[in-house]
Design a protein around this motif. Structure first.
Motif, PDB file in Angstrom:
ATOM      1  N   PRO A 118       0.795  -1.236   0.000  1.00  0.00           N
ATOM      2  CA  PRO A 118       0.000   0.000   0.000  1.00  0.00           C
ATOM      3  C   PRO A 118       0.825   1.284   0.000  1.00  0.00           C
ATOM      4  O   PRO A 118       0.423   2.283  -0.596  1.00  0.00           O
ATOM      5  N   ASN A 119       1.969   1.273   0.693  1.00  0.00           N
ATOM      6  CA  ASN A 119       2.819   2.462   0.797  1.00  0.00           C
ATOM      7  C   ASN A 119       4.209   2.126   0.261  1.00  0.00           C
ATOM      8  O   ASN A 119       4.890   1.243   0.810  1.00  0.00           O
ATOM      9  N   ILE A 120       4.631   2.811  -0.781  1.00  0.00           N
ATOM     10  CA  ILE A 120       5.874   2.446  -1.457  1.00  0.00           C
ATOM     11  C   ILE A 120       6.673   3.689  -1.823  1.00  0.00           C
ATOM     12  O   ILE A 120       6.143   4.631  -2.421  1.00  0.00           O
ATOM     13  N   GLY A 141      13.424  -4.819   4.048  1.00  0.00           N
ATOM     14  CA  GLY A 141      13.165  -3.869   2.970  1.00  0.00           C
ATOM     15  C   GLY A 141      12.181  -2.774   3.312  1.00  0.00           C
ATOM     16  O   GLY A 141      11.767  -2.016   2.425  1.00  0.00           O
ATOM     17  N   TYR A 142      11.812  -2.674   4.587  1.00  0.00           N
ATOM     18  CA  TYR A 142      10.916  -1.597   4.997  1.00  0.00           C
ATOM     19  C   TYR A 142      11.717  -0.339   5.344  1.00  0.00           C
ATOM     20  O   TYR A 142      12.810  -0.413   5.926  1.00  0.00           O
ATOM     21  N   VAL A 143      11.159   0.811   4.999  1.00  0.00           N
ATOM     22  CA  VAL A 143      11.840   2.082   5.212  1.00  0.00           C
ATOM     23  C   VAL A 143      11.833   2.439   6.694  1.00  0.00           C
ATOM     24  O   VAL A 143      10.794   2.369   7.359  1.00  0.00           O
ATOM     25  N   THR A 167      -3.422   5.577   5.095  1.00  0.00           N
ATOM     26  CA  THR A 167      -2.244   6.233   5.666  1.00  0.00           C
ATOM     27  C   THR A 167      -2.351   7.751   5.610  1.00  0.00           C
ATOM     28  O   THR A 167      -1.690   8.455   6.376  1.00  0.00           O
ATOM     29  N   ILE A 168      -3.191   8.269   4.744  1.00  0.00           N
ATOM     30  CA  ILE A 168      -3.214   9.710   4.474  1.00  0.00           C
ATOM     31  C   ILE A 168      -3.548  10.563   5.697  1.00  0.00           C
ATOM     32  O   ILE A 168      -2.911  11.600   5.912  1.00  0.00           O
ATOM     33  N   PRO A 169      -4.511  10.200   6.557  1.00  0.00           N
ATOM     34  CA  PRO A 169      -4.768  11.070   7.718  1.00  0.00           C
ATOM     35  C   PRO A 169      -3.535  11.291   8.588  1.00  0.00           C
ATOM     36  O   PRO A 169      -3.260  12.433   8.987  1.00  0.00           O
ATOM     37  N   ALA A 170      -2.778  10.242   8.864  1.00  0.00           N
ATOM     38  CA  ALA A 170      -1.567  10.386   9.675  1.00  0.00           C
ATOM     39  C   ALA A 170      -0.501  11.181   8.924  1.00  0.00           C
ATOM     40  O   ALA A 170       0.205  12.010   9.517  1.00  0.00           O
ATOM     41  N   PHE A 171      -0.386  10.925   7.624  1.00  0.00           N
ATOM     42  CA  PHE A 171       0.592  11.651   6.811  1.00  0.00           C
ATOM     43  C   PHE A 171       0.226  13.128   6.736  1.00  0.00           C
ATOM     44  O   PHE A 171       1.085  14.008   6.869  1.00  0.00           O
ATOM     45  N   ARG A 172      -1.046  13.406   6.541  1.00  0.00           N
ATOM     46  CA  ARG A 172      -1.515  14.794   6.486  1.00  0.00           C
ATOM     47  C   ARG A 172      -1.207  15.511   7.798  1.00  0.00           C
ATOM     48  O   ARG A 172      -0.738  16.663   7.808  1.00  0.00           O
ATOM     49  N   GLU A 173      -1.455  14.845   8.914  1.00  0.00           N
ATOM     50  CA  GLU A 173      -1.175  15.454  10.221  1.00  0.00           C
ATOM     51  C   GLU A 173       0.313  15.730  10.386  1.00  0.00           C
ATOM     52  O   GLU A 173       0.712  16.790  10.888  1.00  0.00           O
ATOM     53  N   ALA A 174       1.155  14.775   9.953  1.00  0.00           N
ATOM     54  CA  ALA A 174       2.603  14.971  10.042  1.00  0.00           C
ATOM     55  C   ALA A 174       3.056  16.123   9.152  1.00  0.00           C
ATOM     56  O   ALA A 174       3.930  16.914   9.534  1.00  0.00           O
ATOM     57  N   LEU A 175       2.461  16.242   7.970  1.00  0.00           N
ATOM     58  CA  LEU A 175       2.801  17.347   7.084  1.00  0.00           C
ATOM     59  C   LEU A 175       2.381  18.680   7.679  1.00  0.00           C
ATOM     60  O   LEU A 175       3.093  19.682   7.561  1.00  0.00           O
ATOM     61  N   ILE A 192       6.147   8.847  10.305  1.00  0.00           N
ATOM     62  CA  ILE A 192       5.008   7.923  10.375  1.00  0.00           C
ATOM     63  C   ILE A 192       5.347   6.489   9.956  1.00  0.00           C
ATOM     64  O   ILE A 192       4.512   5.603  10.106  1.00  0.00           O
ATOM     65  N   CYS A 193       6.559   6.252   9.447  1.00  0.00           N
ATOM     66  CA  CYS A 193       6.815   4.947   8.824  1.00  0.00           C
ATOM     67  C   CYS A 193       6.886   3.785   9.822  1.00  0.00           C
ATOM     68  O   CYS A 193       6.786   2.620   9.406  1.00  0.00           O
ATOM     69  N   LYS A 194       7.047   4.061  11.102  1.00  0.00           N
ATOM     70  CA  LYS A 194       6.997   2.968  12.073  1.00  0.00           C
ATOM     71  C   LYS A 194       5.570   2.469  12.265  1.00  0.00           C
ATOM     72  O   LYS A 194       5.334   1.263  12.391  1.00  0.00           O
ATOM     73  N   GLU A 195       4.634   3.383  12.258  1.00  0.00           N
ATOM     74  CA  GLU A 195       3.231   3.004  12.438  1.00  0.00           C
ATOM     75  C   GLU A 195       2.590   2.560  11.126  1.00  0.00           C
ATOM     76  O   GLU A 195       1.747   1.655  11.108  1.00  0.00           O
ATOM     77  N   PHE A 196       2.999   3.195  10.029  1.00  0.00           N
ATOM     78  CA  PHE A 196       2.462   2.880   8.701  1.00  0.00           C
ATOM     79  C   PHE A 196       3.637   2.490   7.801  1.00  0.00           C
ATOM     80  O   PHE A 196       4.293   3.371   7.241  1.00  0.00           O
ATOM     81  N   PRO A 197       3.920   1.207   7.679  1.00  0.00           N
ATOM     82  CA  PRO A 197       5.124   0.772   6.969  1.00  0.00           C
ATOM     83  C   PRO A 197       5.148   1.196   5.501  1.00  0.00           C
ATOM     84  O   PRO A 197       4.137   1.142   4.798  1.00  0.00           O
ATOM     85  N   PHE A 198       6.326   1.620   5.058  1.00  0.00           N
ATOM     86  CA  PHE A 198       6.597   1.935   3.659  1.00  0.00           C
ATOM     87  C   PHE A 198       7.625   0.943   3.138  1.00  0.00           C
ATOM     88  O   PHE A 198       8.661   0.733   3.759  1.00  0.00           O
TER      89      PHE A 198
END
Length: 226
Positions: A118-120, A141-143, A167-175, A192-198
């Motif tokens: 989902p997140n790459i 291989g996770y970021v 993932t977008i709500p958390a990403f939006r908040e971080a931004l 956010i990548c620990k909670e939402f793996p990339f």
């Protein structure tokens, strides 16, 4: 799936080639960098009405070239986290995000869109660390981090990524946290990548970024766009 192209910058380092217009309007063959990206996104399966461009410097010149224009009036004071934060304020979908100074072929976008994760983040293996944004990964291989301060990993981020709707709500908040300063969206991804793996997707597809005059000339030669 929607797409966001970040095109707010001026491109000062291309000097005589830009001549008062945004870098993304530099010609590549019969197209501009921007119109080529828009066309390739459509060829990859993203509808024209789902493509959004964030403009800043001379955004008026972009209006006739893009399906949807979002204007960042603070382009000269803030970095791309602010542009991306503006674009994501009203979006709720899976999104492909890329910079407006890239040259590639449609097969690179297809590689990303067909990947099931989902997140790459997309990267290339490279020893060329000048001006690069590095990616740090774990054994799977996770970021674990991404930024210009990570220049010794051998993985260079190519300024294209995919993010899932969930993932977008958390990403939006971080931004929103990051964009009050002159920061890059890569800081928000690290947050956010620990909670939402990339996942880091290493590509061997043809790709080039245009920052300097020599980059522009190399791109034209590499892709046969003169």
């Amino acid at each position: 799936m929607k797409a966001i192209i970040l095109a707010a910058g001026q491109g000062k380092r291309l000097g005589q080639y830009t001549q008062g217009k945004p870098k993304c309007l530099l010609p590549l063959g019969q197209e501009t960098i921007l119109s080529r990206e828009v066309r390739l996104l459509q060829e990859a399966g993203i509808a024209e009405e789902d493509i959004y461009v964030v403009g800043g410097y001379r955004y008026d010149l972009l209006q006739e070239h893009v399906p949807n224009l979002i204007v960042n009036t603070l382009y000269d004071k803030k970095e791309n986290s602010y542009s991306l934060g503006l674009a994501l304020e009203s979006m709720d979908d899976d999104i492909l995000i890329l910079d407006a100074d890239l040259c590639f072929e449609v097969d690179l976008l297809q590689e990303l869109l067909l990947s099931p994760d989902p997140n790459i983040l997309m990267s290339k293996v490279s020893d060329d660390l000048e001006e690069s944004t590095g990616i740090v990964t774990d054994a799977a291989g996770y970021v674990t981090a991404i930024g210009k301060q990570y220049m010794n990993t051998g993985l260079v981020y190519i300024s294209i990524f995919k993010i899932a709707r969930e993932t977008i709500p958390a990403f939006r908040e971080a931004l929103l946290d990051e964009r009050h300063g002159a920061t890059w969206y890569t800081a928000a991804i690290t947050n956010i990548c620990k909670e939402f793996p990339f996942v880091n997707l290493v590509t061997a597809k043809k790709w080039h970024e245009i920052d300097f005059v020599e980059d522009y000339l190399e791109t034209i030669k590499l892709f046969g766009l003169d």
